[in-house]
Design an enzyme around this catalytic site. Sequence first.
Site, PDB file in Angstrom:
ATOM      1  N   CYS A  30      -6.324   4.155  10.384  1.00 38.25           N
ATOM      2  CA  CYS A  30      -5.345   4.673  11.342  1.00 38.25           C
ATOM      3  C   CYS A  30      -5.787   4.324  12.749  1.00 38.25           C
ATOM      4  O   CYS A  30      -6.928   4.564  13.135  1.00 38.25           O
ATOM      5  CB  CYS A  30      -5.206   6.190  11.206  1.00 38.25           C
ATOM      6  SG  CYS A  30      -4.201   6.895  12.542  1.00 38.25           S
ATOM      7  N   ALA A  57      -9.541   5.759  16.523  1.00 39.76           N
ATOM      8  CA  ALA A  57      -9.120   5.257  15.207  1.00 39.76           C
ATOM      9  C   ALA A  57      -9.985   5.925  14.141  1.00 39.76           C
ATOM     10  O   ALA A  57     -10.945   6.631  14.464  1.00 39.76           O
ATOM     11  CB  ALA A  57      -9.305   3.743  15.138  1.00 39.76           C
ATOM     12  N   LYS A  58      -9.649   5.753  12.902  1.00 33.95           N
ATOM     13  CA  LYS A  58     -10.512   6.201  11.800  1.00 33.95           C
ATOM     14  C   LYS A  58     -10.104   5.468  10.537  1.00 33.95           C
ATOM     15  O   LYS A  58      -8.939   5.086  10.385  1.00 33.95           O
ATOM     16  CB  LYS A  58     -10.366   7.715  11.579  1.00 33.95           C
ATOM     17  CG  LYS A  58     -11.569   8.328  10.886  1.00 33.95           C
ATOM     18  CD  LYS A  58     -12.693   8.603  11.878  1.00 33.95           C
ATOM     19  CE  LYS A  58     -13.911   9.189  11.227  1.00 33.95           C
ATOM     20  NZ  LYS A  58     -14.856   9.678  12.253  1.00 33.95           N
ATOM     21  N   GLY A  59     -11.068   5.315   9.638  1.00 35.03           N
ATOM     22  CA  GLY A  59     -10.773   4.701   8.362  1.00 35.03           C
ATOM     23  C   GLY A  59     -11.357   5.530   7.238  1.00 35.03           C
ATOM     24  O   GLY A  59     -12.253   6.357   7.464  1.00 35.03           O
TER      25      GLY A  59
END
Length: 436
Positions: free
Chosen positions: A58, A103-105
Amino acid sequence: MADDPFENMLAQMDRAEEYADVDHGIFERLKHPERTLKVTLPVELDSGDVEVFEGYRCQFDSARGPFKGGVRFHPTVSQREVEALAGWMTWKTALVDLPYGGAKGGVICEPKDLTQNDLESLTRRYTEGIRRMIGPETDVPAPDMNTNPQTMAWMMDTYSMYEGHSVPQVVTGKPLEIGGTPGRVEATGRGVSIVTERLFEYLDRDLSDATVAIQGFGNVGSNAARLLDESGARIVATSDVSGAAYDPDGLDVGALAAHVSAGGLIEEYVAGDLRASPDDRRAADGGTRWDDPDAIGNDELLTLDVDVLIPAAVEGVITADNVDDLRASAIVEAANGPTTVAADEVLTERDVQVVPDILANAGGVIVSYLEWVQNAQEFSWPLETVNAELERRIGTAFDQTIDQYDENGLPDLRTAAYTLALERTASAHEYRGLFP
Ligand code: NAD
């Protein structure tokens, strides 16, 4: 609501809006991630089976600079969780004034059921899945739960293979040998320790001999424990998924860290099979500490009568259901999103000081930024420079949050931190305008 971290993040924003000088239209825009990619990851495991995993990346907001945020491997990863974590990264980078967005994953998996080969294949396949989104100038991943410098090395290598040359700047948290920075592994724990010291200074209380309970003894929890122990605080309890160890006289943090880094569980440590007896350890260091710890549950750890509680595991652990039982007089949020808004309101009412996650655990992204800068400069800094810069940056953010809280009569430190972060992000949006 408590179960949905994204709803919790939106509710935290709503709590801050009334105090933040932010245009309502821009505020509404800030509630939506720019984009989220979902990827399907078929991987052939060592067992010979093909397992299909699901992953996400994201990108929440990039008004202030390239997207930045970790990658998590955990069974409870979901799109909503990744989006919440990406939002928190946006507010964190703004609060500590880094030229980044958030962001992040994440990948839904149980790492302890996977071999090293399986993890490498999964990491490489995930990197391929998101590689069109990431890049040194666009989106720079880093470690989070169950990912580490080795994971970053595989990500960097996979990305570099497609580019045809080494691109160390595409991820941070790398091993030193391939462009990592000294100080990154312990950076988040060091930041937690620094803000805890600053909080005690602000409250005019003595940290030496203060009692501390830490939920989670992974990268962040163990480093925070070690550094706070060195500052004289007494770590009376800590835990992992298997359970918690409790000793009112203080745990032997070094022995625990050695046990856990050799792959041991806290449950086994408490059972005593794998550690030297208290008598042997007293004989070794001449001390009077190191009685056998008691086994307690993770829930009980949260409600211990301690000076500081440090949640350093997963989100949503301090909720309306247990907040009335909490007895800590201060909470330092090392984990992302450990407190629900409903619990927050009770803590504010009771005047329990909570150093919010976006400040307390920002040490990791600060040193990730320093790594990225060194990669861009093709120059490396010594550990002392990195640690001094970390302390300066997180200390400035702490002071600014306290000033905002004191001078504007805000209800709590989280609201103070959010107003600063939202105002900075909104201001970047205002300057940049709306495309086209
Ligand atoms: P980690 O995987 O190294 O350690 C996690 C720890 O939490 C382990 O001890 C694990 O056993 C424990 N744990 C997991 N689930 C649990 C549960 N349900 N109950 C109790 N304990 C549980 O992860 P980490 O990197 O230390 O991250 C911990 C938290 O800190 C996460 O919320 C993460 O997002 C946040 N954080 C990490 C960094 C970083 O640089 N690693 C930076 C900022 C924030």
